[in-house]
Design an enzyme around this catalytic site. Structure first.
Site, short mmCIF file in Angstrom:
data_model
loop_
_atom_site.label_atom_id
_atom_site.label_comp_id
_atom_site.label_asym_id
_atom_site.label_seq_id
_atom_site.Cartn_x
_atom_site.Cartn_y
_atom_site.Cartn_z
N ASP A 19 0.80 -1.10 0.12
CA ASP A 19 -0.04 -0.01 -0.06
C ASP A 19 1.10 1.46 -0.10
O ASP A 19 2.28 0.95 0.46
CB ASP A 19 -0.96 -0.74 1.16
N PHE A 20 0.14 2.48 -0.65
CA PHE A 20 1.42 3.40 -0.61
C PHE A 20 1.27 4.18 0.89
O PHE A 20 2.19 4.94 1.33
CB PHE A 20 1.33 4.18 -2.37
N ASP A 21 -0.29 4.95 1.19
CA ASP A 21 -0.58 6.05 2.08
C ASP A 21 -0.27 5.86 3.44
O ASP A 21 -1.40 4.89 3.81
CB ASP A 21 -1.87 7.14 1.57
N ASP A 205 -1.82 -0.54 5.73
CA ASP A 205 -2.59 0.46 7.18
C ASP A 205 -3.11 0.44 7.93
O ASP A 205 -4.22 0.90 8.61
CB ASP A 205 -1.72 1.84 6.90
MG LIG Z 1 -2.91 3.13 3.29
#
Ligand SMILES: [Mg+2]
Length: 260
Positions: A19-21, A205
């Protein structure tokens, strides 16, 4: 914790799906300003340089936005819009929205726009297959539940939308696809290139990352970044801690490859 990391580092074929953010980049007010933390970027570059090792980003962001913030080159593996958009080796899978789906998007936009405009600092993001109602910048958080309720009613009126509740964002999509589908697509695709089963490390996250953790098999490894309930086997505290974890994975993978 080190033993699970060591185990996956020695897998013949390894896919590191991220995942990025909030996982490799800190959450920021302006999503366009997000960037990989340098330690994560360095670890990713080292992993990508290794044989039989792939790194992919799997994000709720539209693919174009994900490509921009990751600084991805043409060879990058990118899954955008929670699994709807797939870019592998520069080729983008066509979304192929039907006229009916497009009609529903237009109908929902006309309802959501005035609702979101009524809440200071809230904004409506147009996504390829839906909308995101962003509330991170809203100062009076007591307005958020009412905004969400009105947005949900609007989506129910139009009908046929999948809802996703994330950090400071409520999303509505005309496609019922998840990050789990994105991870499955990557695994299948790499299965042709890899010599055996691909071992997957997935890190995320947010609530939507649980769909990706759910498709992991016994040989794979899920890493949850930050607090909250999870089905991932491992957890790290935050973005910097995950960058350290990725660095250790790169160390162990390099050692394993050079020992072959
Ligand atoms: Mg995220």
């Amino acid at each position: 914790m080190a033993s699970e990391l060591e185990r996956v580092a020695q897998a013949p074929d390894l896919l590191v799906a991220l995942d990025f953010d909030g996982t490799v980049s800190p959450l920021v007010d302006d999503p366009a300003e997000s960037r990989l933390v340098p330690a994560a970027a360095a670890a990713i570059a080292r992993l990508r340089a290794l044989p039989r090792t792939w790194v992919a980003f799997v994000s709720g962001r539209p693919l174009a936005s994900l490509a921009r913030v990751t600084g991805a080159d043409d060879d990058a593996l990118l899954i955008g819009s929670h699994g709807v958009e797939v870019r592998i080796g520069g080729a983008i899978a066509d979304l192929g929205l039907s006229a009916e789906e497009r009609g529903r998007l237009v109908a929902l936009e006309s309802k959501l726009a005035p609702i979101v405009a009524g809440v200071p600092e809230a904004y409506l993001e147009h996504k390829p297959v839906g909308f995101g109602v962003h509330t991170r910048r809203v100062r009076d958080k007591s307005l958020v539940p009412g905004l969400h309720a009105a947005a949900r009613t609007a989506a129910a009126d139009v009908g046929g939308f999948t809802e996703r509740d994330g950090k400071d964002i409520l999303e509505f999509s005309v496609r019922d696809v998840t990050k789990g589908d994105g991870v499955r697509a990557l695994r299948e695709l790499l299965g042709d290139e890899a010599q055996g089963d691909v071992t997957v490390v997935y890190a995320g996250d947010d609530v939507t990352d649980e769909d990706a953790f759910a498709v992991l098999g016994p040989g794979d490894l899920g890493v949850k970044v930050g607090p909250g309930e999870t089905r991932a086997a491992e957890r790290v505290a935050d973005v910097p801690a995950f960058a350290e974890w990725l660095t250790r994975l790169a160390d162990a993978r390099e050692a394993s490859v050079s020992a072959d």
